[in-house]
Design an enzyme around this catalytic site. Structure first.
Site: not given
Length: 199
Positions: A178, A184, A72
């Site tokens: 990225k 992440r 999440d």
């Protein structure tokens, strides 16, 4: 080859996870690809609560046969008291409508100074693995919300999230860059060694 089920059907999220974990001999599948047709309500008050709920729900449905990874993630903006936070995907009221979410964010930050535009992306991950082991990690990256979208990568808030060290938004970065610095990526790097133990 082992299987890792991602408790999501978000194509962009799964693509990023596949790219970051490409060195592992593991078949990464979405919920749909794993035969799980379920819409899990993200009603937790924190990123961890939501990630845990998704991982545990899918892990139980699959009878503990496969590793299940859930995350999440969201954007927290200083001048908005940490909003949109856990509501990032549905900030404008419609889940996953990036265009509306970005437009609302820009409107709320209109005429705000740079300090108010300071923000961070947070990604909390939960891995349910063999022997019912539950692992949790978190990754963060700091940046500033731009006054307009920049870049061709339109995933989420990426075209608005400017990273000063690279003088680019996430939306302007290559996938390789990225995926080496994102929230992440940082969370997954912390899980990599553990995931390797269960493949």
């Amino acid at each position: 080859m082992g299987k890792l089920i991602v408790a999501s059907n978000n194509y962009n999220k799964i693509r990023e996870i596949k790219q970051i974990l490409c060195e592992y001999p593991v078949d990464i599948l979405s919920m749909k690809e794993a035969g799980v047709d379920l819409d899990i309500e993200e009603d937790g008050a924190t990123f961890l609560e939501n990630a845990y709920k998704k991982a545990k729900t899918v892990y139980d449905i699959l009878e503990h046969k496969f590793m299940v990874l859930a995350d999440d993630s969201g954007l927290m903006v200083k001048g908005l008291n940490g909003e949109p936070g856990v509501h990032s995907a549905r900030f404008a009221g419609e889940h996953g409508n990036d265009e509306k979410n970005n437009k609302k964010l820009l409107n709320l930050l209109k005429d705000k100074d740079r300090e108010s535009r300071r923000a961070k992306f947070i990604c909390t991950m939960v891995l349910a693995a063999k022997y019912d082991k539950i692992l949790q990690v978190q990754g963060e990256v700091e940046g500033i919300i731009c006054e307009e979208e920049r870049g061709n990568n339109k995933f989420g808030y990426d075209p608005l999230f400017y990273v000063p060290e690279y003088n680019m938004t996430f939306g302007e970065m290559s996938a390789e860059l990225k995926n080496s610095i994102s929230h992440r990526a940082k969370a997954l790097k912390r899980l990599k060694e553990e995931i390797g133990k269960y493949i």
